[in-house]
Design an enzyme around this catalytic site. Sequence first.
Site, PDB file in Angstrom:
ATOM      1  N   PHE A 110       6.914   0.602   0.859  1.00  0.00           N
ATOM      2  CA  PHE A 110       6.948  -0.212   2.071  1.00  0.00           C
ATOM      3  C   PHE A 110       7.628  -1.563   1.864  1.00  0.00           C
ATOM      4  O   PHE A 110       8.089  -2.184   2.818  1.00  0.00           O
ATOM      5  CB  PHE A 110       5.503  -0.406   2.546  1.00  0.00           C
ATOM      6  CG  PHE A 110       5.348  -1.127   3.859  1.00  0.00           C
ATOM      7  CD1 PHE A 110       5.864  -0.600   5.032  1.00  0.00           C
ATOM      8  CD2 PHE A 110       4.668  -2.338   3.933  1.00  0.00           C
ATOM      9  CE1 PHE A 110       5.708  -1.256   6.250  1.00  0.00           C
ATOM     10  CE2 PHE A 110       4.496  -2.999   5.141  1.00  0.00           C
ATOM     11  CZ  PHE A 110       5.016  -2.455   6.301  1.00  0.00           C
ATOM     12  N   TYR A 111       7.688  -2.029   0.630  1.00  0.00           N
ATOM     13  CA  TYR A 111       8.224  -3.361   0.366  1.00  0.00           C
ATOM     14  C   TYR A 111       9.723  -3.416   0.652  1.00  0.00           C
ATOM     15  O   TYR A 111      10.489  -2.604   0.122  1.00  0.00           O
ATOM     16  CB  TYR A 111       7.968  -3.789  -1.076  1.00  0.00           C
ATOM     17  CG  TYR A 111       6.513  -3.970  -1.433  1.00  0.00           C
ATOM     18  CD1 TYR A 111       5.526  -4.101  -0.452  1.00  0.00           C
ATOM     19  CD2 TYR A 111       6.102  -4.023  -2.756  1.00  0.00           C
ATOM     20  CE1 TYR A 111       4.204  -4.281  -0.779  1.00  0.00           C
ATOM     21  CE2 TYR A 111       4.771  -4.202  -3.095  1.00  0.00           C
ATOM     22  CZ  TYR A 111       3.825  -4.316  -2.104  1.00  0.00           C
ATOM     23  OH  TYR A 111       2.498  -4.483  -2.440  1.00  0.00           O
ATOM     24  N   THR A 112      10.118  -4.375   1.473  1.00  0.00           N
ATOM     25  CA  THR A 112      11.502  -4.577   1.913  1.00  0.00           C
ATOM     26  C   THR A 112      12.176  -3.244   2.263  1.00  0.00           C
ATOM     27  O   THR A 112      13.318  -2.988   1.883  1.00  0.00           O
ATOM     28  CB  THR A 112      12.340  -5.361   0.863  1.00  0.00           C
ATOM     29  OG1 THR A 112      12.282  -4.687  -0.408  1.00  0.00           O
ATOM     30  CG2 THR A 112      11.833  -6.774   0.708  1.00  0.00           C
ATOM     31  N   ALA A 113      11.423  -2.412   2.995  1.00  0.00           N
ATOM     32  CA  ALA A 113      11.932  -1.135   3.508  1.00  0.00           C
ATOM     33  C   ALA A 113      12.545  -0.267   2.407  1.00  0.00           C
ATOM     34  O   ALA A 113      13.569   0.389   2.603  1.00  0.00           O
ATOM     35  CB  ALA A 113      12.957  -1.391   4.607  1.00  0.00           C
ATOM     36  N   GLY A 114      11.916  -0.259   1.236  1.00  0.00           N
ATOM     37  CA  GLY A 114      12.380   0.559   0.127  1.00  0.00           C
ATOM     38  C   GLY A 114      13.346  -0.134  -0.809  1.00  0.00           C
ATOM     39  O   GLY A 114      13.624   0.365  -1.912  1.00  0.00           O
TER      40      GLY A 114
END
Length: 365
Positions: free
Chosen positions: A62-66
């Site tokens: 989920f972090y920075t959209a992958g």
Amino acid sequence: MALDDYYLLGRSGLRVSRLALGTMNFGQDGFHAPYGKTEDEARAIFRAYIDAGGNFIDTADFYTAGESERIVGRLIAEAGVRERMVLTTKATNSVDTGDPNAGGNSRKHLIRALDDSLRRLGTDYVDLFLLHTWDRITPVDEVLRTLDDLSRSGKIRYAGLSDVPSWYAARAQTLADAHSLTPMVSLQLPYSLIERAIETEHVPMAQQLGLGITAWSPLGGGFLTGKYRRDETRTMSGEGRLTGDGAAGQSWTDRQWDLLPAVRDVADELDVTMAQVAVNWAATQPGVASAIVGASNPGQLESSIAALGSELPAELRAQLDEASAVPPSSVYRMFTPEYQGWMVSPGAKVADKPAGYRPPVVNWS
């Protein structure tokens, strides 16, 4: 207590640094974009961590959209340290809002999420795979069977949980033990001087059942750095992500504001920063295997690492504990020392009964 002093993670043989590197800000896309770092900026932070002996990396799909996973994977490959790293990723959050099975902790989603994470990370396994949070839907036995299958397949080395109720973690670990499934070795939770709620149940549960706690946000989202102030209108001021465009909208209580002078006094006494006091306190609390620290630059990370350079004297730790303590609520008040007089003494002998004592006979007719 340098980063190359390693500690066992929960009830396992896995050795990890006392500080884990949080990479939620690696990348400039998605929800975390407002305070994200470019790959070059992330590289400098990552190199400072591994050069100090750190081996515990924390990311999530989920972090920075992958993008965080992609950057972490490239940096690990570039440095040639894959086998040395304890690489952690997490899954639960939806990656496709139009697909009802693209989020949560179902078998379908966890397998898909891990495969996607492995592609982004450029590796064929992760050392630690966590539920990112409790989805309130998927039966715990489905989660356990899935994690066990992923472990047996070799795609994950260890399994753990993040941001779940204590009863859920206890049930998962108990079922895993009872059915010889892959056990949970870690439990990732928010923990700091301003957020001590996990001490009520999560910490003793984790200690009893063999889960090492990894504490996220040991600086309270930056609040404990001391760079924020409250003006006459009770409004927060200061430069940082708590007041900038990426502010999380957190509201702070009078109790939390009143804690800051105590942290400042301890920092002045030890000639360190308030942030270093907060990191040291969290990383050395009972049940905590590692504290997860992020950084905006290498200097900030090096300051966090330096926080482990000395012990908090017992009397100063006691000051912090007293200033940050939250009175127990509801039923938990019954478990405090002042209530112990109501209970049988723990030292009482089981056989302390009159000779010839027999339980009364109950006539059920």
